[in-house]
Enzyme design. Sequence first.
Site, PDB file in Angstrom:
ATOM      1  N   SER A 145      -3.536   8.872   7.375  1.00 22.92           N
ATOM      2  CA  SER A 145      -2.384   8.815   6.476  1.00 22.92           C
ATOM      3  C   SER A 145      -1.094   9.225   7.172  1.00 22.92           C
ATOM      4  CB  SER A 145      -2.602   9.736   5.274  1.00 22.92           C
ATOM      5  OG  SER A 145      -3.811   9.418   4.618  1.00 22.92           O
TER       6      SER A 145
HETATM    7  N1  SAH Z   1      -7.854  11.767   5.091  1.00 19.34           N
HETATM    8  C1  SAH Z   1      -7.883  10.726   6.104  1.00 19.34           C
HETATM    9  C2  SAH Z   1      -7.328   9.408   5.609  1.00 19.34           C
HETATM   10  C3  SAH Z   1      -8.450   8.563   5.274  1.00 19.34           C
HETATM   11  S1  SAH Z   1      -8.225   6.918   4.746  1.00 19.34           S
HETATM   12  C4  SAH Z   1      -7.224  11.179   7.384  1.00 19.34           C
HETATM   13  O1  SAH Z   1      -6.622  12.231   7.394  1.00 19.34           O
HETATM   14  O2  SAH Z   1      -7.361  10.473   8.392  1.00 19.34           O
HETATM   15  C5  SAH Z   1      -9.421   6.941   3.444  1.00 19.34           C
HETATM   16  C6  SAH Z   1     -10.866   7.075   3.852  1.00 19.34           C
HETATM   17  O3  SAH Z   1     -11.619   7.107   2.645  1.00 19.34           O
HETATM   18  C7  SAH Z   1     -11.425   5.914   4.670  1.00 19.34           C
HETATM   19  O4  SAH Z   1     -11.964   6.389   5.854  1.00 19.34           O
HETATM   20  C8  SAH Z   1     -12.511   5.321   3.755  1.00 19.34           C
HETATM   21  O5  SAH Z   1     -13.639   4.831   4.454  1.00 19.34           O
HETATM   22  C9  SAH Z   1     -12.875   6.514   2.893  1.00 19.34           C
HETATM   23  N2  SAH Z   1     -13.500   6.223   1.608  1.00 19.34           N
HETATM   24  C10 SAH Z   1     -13.253   5.221   0.731  1.00 19.34           C
HETATM   25  N3  SAH Z   1     -14.042   5.335  -0.351  1.00 19.34           N
HETATM   26  C11 SAH Z   1     -14.815   6.440  -0.161  1.00 19.34           C
HETATM   27  C12 SAH Z   1     -15.841   7.093  -0.931  1.00 19.34           C
HETATM   28  N4  SAH Z   1     -16.247   6.635  -2.140  1.00 19.34           N
HETATM   29  N5  SAH Z   1     -16.411   8.208  -0.422  1.00 19.34           N
HETATM   30  C13 SAH Z   1     -16.038   8.703   0.796  1.00 19.34           C
HETATM   31  N6  SAH Z   1     -15.086   8.117   1.562  1.00 19.34           N
HETATM   32  C14 SAH Z   1     -14.479   7.013   1.086  1.00 19.34           C
END
Ligand code: SAH
Length: 227
Positions: free
Chosen positions: A63
Amino acid sequence: MSDPYAAQRDEMVDRQIAARGVSDARVLAAMRKVARHEFVPDHLKPDAYGDGPLPIGEGQTISQPYIVALMTEALLLQGGEHVLEIGTGSGYAAAVLAEIAADVVTIERIAPLAAQARTVLQRLGYANVKVEVGDGTLGWPAAAPYDAIVVTAGGPFVPPTLRNQLKPGGRLVMPVGRDSWAQSLVRVTRGSDGEDRQEELSLVSFVPLIGAEGWKDASRREAGGSR
Ligand code: SAH
């Protein structure tokens, strides 16, 4: 060894985060400390302190730094909390949370991303973060209840199962909305009477939350479970 990115990181906090109104001293200190360049692919390290999300593989992103700061501030952490994050991705936001909270459980549905995040977090010494693989829309009951829950992917509604893993007085922050390009950042506060208060904080843009209480799949945007 001195950190070649320290000056860029300070500038990121001053220009992108403090200048836009994030004022919580704990959050600003955490953002000054966590080495974002460790959480991006090697060829993107020079861009690690830029003002946007970056690709981390598997179609996912780390993000925008400002958004990580905004969501962390919205959790109203005082220090010492037990926190759950859904959407580990790179592990960057988990590290920021771990600078403030006592411990963080973070869940990622894509196993290779979870493995990579676990490796980086271990190498950087974040012993208070546990990375788990699974569907985060169902929370992580084994370590519930939590003082704070943050969802870093956008879903059609706040998963009831997640709400129910909040302690009384606990906060949940999550992007909610039907569009893939814009969601409302929502904060749910669990009252001591079991009644939830819900606020809309701002507009954000996140990759989809996919799971039993999220979207069924990334392309069709069909909601999974019922509200
Ligand atoms: N917090 C992260 C940003 C992640 S982007 C950082 O600091 O880099 C969002 C992430 O959520 C992705 O990797 C995606 O695979 C994950 N995601 C989507 N749906 C999900 C779910 N139901 N459970 C766990 N992870 C999920």
